[in-house]
Write an enzyme that holds these catalytic residues in place. Sequence first.
Site, PDB file in Angstrom:
ATOM      1  N   ASP A  22      -1.087  -5.318  -5.245  1.00 56.54           N
ATOM      2  CA  ASP A  22      -0.787  -6.445  -4.359  1.00 56.54           C
ATOM      3  C   ASP A  22      -2.081  -7.037  -3.817  1.00 56.54           C
ATOM      4  OD1 ASP A  22       0.649  -8.271  -2.832  1.00 56.54           O
ATOM      5  OD2 ASP A  22       0.857  -6.897  -1.134  1.00 56.54           O
ATOM      6  N   SER A  25      -3.459  -1.400   2.342  1.00 59.30           N
ATOM      7  CA  SER A  25      -2.258  -0.566   2.223  1.00 59.30           C
ATOM      8  C   SER A  25      -2.624   0.868   2.565  1.00 59.30           C
ATOM      9  CB  SER A  25      -1.673  -0.698   0.811  1.00 59.30           C
ATOM     10  OG  SER A  25      -0.439  -0.013   0.717  1.00 59.30           O
ATOM     11  N   THR A  26      -2.474   1.799   1.639  1.00 60.90           N
ATOM     12  CA  THR A  26      -2.729   3.202   1.926  1.00 60.90           C
ATOM     13  C   THR A  26      -4.163   3.417   2.401  1.00 60.90           C
ATOM     14  OG1 THR A  26      -1.249   3.691   0.077  1.00 60.90           O
ATOM     15  CG2 THR A  26      -2.507   5.526   1.000  1.00 60.90           C
ATOM     16  N   HIS A  75       0.409  -2.986   4.639  1.00 61.86           N
ATOM     17  CA  HIS A  75       1.706  -2.440   4.253  1.00 61.86           C
ATOM     18  C   HIS A  75       2.085  -1.311   5.208  1.00 61.86           C
ATOM     19  CE1 HIS A  75       0.783  -3.709  -0.176  1.00 61.86           C
ATOM     20  NE2 HIS A  75       1.135  -4.726   0.577  1.00 61.86           N
ATOM     21  N   MET A 135      -2.649   1.294  -2.580  1.00 59.16           N
ATOM     22  CA  MET A 135      -1.994   1.629  -3.828  1.00 59.16           C
ATOM     23  C   MET A 135      -1.469   0.368  -4.501  1.00 59.16           C
ATOM     24  SD  MET A 135      -1.303   4.587  -5.309  1.00 59.16           S
ATOM     25  CE  MET A 135      -1.201   5.686  -3.888  1.00 59.16           C
TER      26      MET A 135
END
Length: 343
Positions: free
Chosen positions: A286, A162-163, A188, A283
């Site tokens: 997940d 993600s991030t 993401h 973040m």
Amino acid sequence: MIRVLIVDDSATMRALLQARLEDEPDIRVVGSACNAVEARELIKLLDPDVLTLDIEMPGMDGLTFLEKIMRLRPMPVIIVSGSTQAGTANAARALALGAVSCYAKADRSGSLLLHDQGALAALVREAGQVRFGPAWPVSPQVEAQVRKSTQTATSLVAIGSSTGGVEALRSLLPEFGTDCPPTLIVQHVNARFAAAIAESLDQVTRAQVVLATSDTRLERGKIYLAPGGDRHLLLGRAGNGSYRTVLRDGGLVSGHRPSVDALFHSIAALDVPDAVGVLLTGMGKDGAEGLLAMQQKGALTIAQDEASSVVFGMPRAAISLGAAEIVAPLGRIADHVLGRKAA
């Protein structure tokens, strides 16, 4: 309070972005700039927590300015991008340079979005939690935490991020060769940027990176990136012991669509032999429960270490569940994934 500086050459866009943030109780726009020169001075003066940055600006363009920021004064940057092909390609390049996320200023037709249902504020809150340290250091103590030797015959790789994930993937995937195990990735990101990200990742690895489509038989040497939008990327059987991609409509899983947990759980459900699951920077949580499910079915499970993560949320959640058999810095993950002994 998250303090935001807006950088955009359009006065209309600066006002629009500020309007989308000014009613948020935990966010304050501390200033705005119309170009890189003005932004540089305001960064020194105001010391903002988060920067929103337009790519197309007169004088020094946003990508050049971003590269300077990440080299001289790393900070969380949200790229504000148009929906054109050039805009999405530049957004992918920005993520590779270290931007933490991208925000679309217009819909696919190019019309300005009048309402964003809190999307920009959510990105600012996420960016506000990012803390930059040294780039991808190798922590000697991390290797002592390894509880399982590397595999020698990886059949399938699944990666969640993600991030900070695009930058991490650009560091990891060059290690993948033309005969690497078929690899599925859930990153993401807004769906409109996914194709450009796949293209940018394809340029840094000898394997072929493609945007996943449904019912595609997996092949060695190929890396399949989830296209995002309203579908999850899952693994399915294709007969004769082979596997295929599945794109399935569905609600949010662990707060996301596509979801890393959804992918990992689909692999665990098929009991894929010699599979490897990897959870990179991001973040939230997940992927943590899905990684645990893969581990319980005998897969090798790996989490990126804290020192090399832009955000340690997702790897931390997996480690806290006992789902990660190996915790390693980014620069050592490929050795474990591909079955190479660490030096």
